[in-house]
Design an enzyme around this catalytic site. Sequence first.
Site, PDB file in Angstrom:
ATOM      1  N   LYS A  38      23.832  22.481   3.641  1.00 38.32           N
ATOM      2  CA  LYS A  38      22.756  23.198   4.240  1.00 38.32           C
ATOM      3  C   LYS A  38      23.126  24.578   5.154  1.00 38.32           C
ATOM      4  O   LYS A  38      22.156  25.569   5.523  1.00 38.32           O
ATOM      5  CB  LYS A  38      21.656  22.464   4.960  1.00 38.32           C
ATOM      6  CG  LYS A  38      21.166  21.198   4.094  1.00 38.32           C
ATOM      7  CD  LYS A  38      20.632  21.847   2.855  1.00 38.32           C
ATOM      8  CE  LYS A  38      19.214  22.406   2.842  1.00 38.32           C
ATOM      9  NZ  LYS A  38      18.514  22.404   1.951  1.00 38.32           N
TER      10      LYS A  38
HETATM   11  C1  LIG Z   1      22.311  15.190   3.049  1.00 34.13           C
HETATM   12  C2  LIG Z   1      21.544  15.934   2.167  1.00 34.13           C
HETATM   13  N1  LIG Z   1      22.025  16.222   0.870  1.00 34.13           N
HETATM   14  C3  LIG Z   1      21.340  16.945  -0.219  1.00 34.13           C
HETATM   15  C4  LIG Z   1      20.318  17.867   0.240  1.00 34.13           C
HETATM   16  C5  LIG Z   1      19.797  18.677  -0.881  1.00 34.13           C
HETATM   17  O1  LIG Z   1      20.019  19.971  -0.939  1.00 34.13           O
HETATM   18  P1  LIG Z   1      18.820  20.771  -1.395  1.00 34.13           P
HETATM   19  O2  LIG Z   1      17.751  21.155  -0.511  1.00 34.13           O
HETATM   20  O3  LIG Z   1      19.610  22.219  -1.684  1.00 34.13           O
HETATM   21  O4  LIG Z   1      18.270  20.384  -2.538  1.00 34.13           O
HETATM   22  C6  LIG Z   1      20.142  18.025   1.496  1.00 34.13           C
HETATM   23  C7  LIG Z   1      18.869  18.648   2.134  1.00 34.13           C
HETATM   24  O5  LIG Z   1      18.602  18.869   3.159  1.00 34.13           O
HETATM   25  C8  LIG Z   1      20.590  16.924   2.555  1.00 34.13           C
HETATM   26  O6  LIG Z   1      20.720  17.166   3.860  1.00 34.13           O
END
Ligand SMILES: Cc1ncc(COP(=O)(O)O)c(C=O)c1O
Length: 337
Positions: free
Chosen positions: A47
């Site tokens: 992020k």
């Molecule tokens: C630990 C974790 N994995 C995956 C994601 C997912 O990413 P995206 O928001 O780009 O879909 C997030 C998003 O906050 C996250 O904190």
Amino acid sequence: MTSPPARASALDLIGNTPIVLLEGASEAAGCEIWGKCEFANPGASVKDRAALWIVRDAEKRGELRPGGTVVEGTAGNTGIGIALVANALGYKCVIVMPDNQSQEKMATLRALGAELVTVPPTKFADPAHFVHTSRRIAEETENAIWANQFDNVANRRAHIESTAPEIWEQLEGRVDGFTCAVGTGGTLAGTGMGLREKDENVRIALTDPYGAALFNYYAHGELKAEGSSVAEGIGQGRITANLEGLEVDTQFRVSDEEGLQWVARLLREEGLCLGLSSGINVAGAVMLGRQLVAEGREDPRVATILCDTGFRYLSTLYNAEWLREKGLPVFDWLRSS
Ligand SMILES: Cc1ncc(COP(=O)(O)O)c(C=O)c1O
């Protein structure tokens, strides 16, 4: 081996993360499975990219002025990214998060100097939801922007412009499939769209946890959730602006138990300590790899995202008592604790 280049600013440390061949997953899939090491970002998650792109975009549009405040509702990692970027650029930040997220994320946000507001978890339709609360705080604060990561497409642009070209270059222009789970959808849509710009035949797959509605949406056209998941940061119930226009070729659904098995294998076999969304992503990548192999693609290569560090979940995923409370299997090496 070449060393990474010298950087003029700490913000330039965001992105350009390494990619690693995952041996166990590759063996299970029968083809190469690569993990993009997003835990290597300064805020230890994928992020950071969205945070940087959103803040830079607001500056460019003249919405964020010197001394301003960035407000966001987040499961934690975006807040950590925003706090670091805000510190580097002289902004303040207010982070609103549901109070069921890991203690480590809350302690980290406080340590970084963010103003932290926690709210009880509730349905998106409820005005008290963390996303709506963060929007209201932004509206009521002078010289503030609402980062709005779910529907601000600067988020997915981060992945179109950085994650996708990096993966393409690192894998020397040969990527057959990409998959990951969705929180905002920025990573899946942006990386998917960016890879398709390079090769329209790259197969883009959603890997959904239970409790999210997107698997049914892409499989049957209906936003319908089943079951539940303890995974933080992923699991979406609607088509966010970041997901709009993304064509998903195929979709998988992965249970927490299966994701945890990969978290355990990645740690014990490869020495990578990761969060549950990474385990779920790797499970999905193995399914995608097997699908491509079964169709006769020659030596397919699949990439996925290792989203964040497991050190963020010592009190949850890596805590026997917490796992037992949630009815989840306890890692072998934690059984005596
Ligand atoms: C630990 C974790 N994995 C995956 C994601 C997912 O990413 P995206 O928001 O780009 O879909 C997030 C998003 O906050 C996250 O904190």
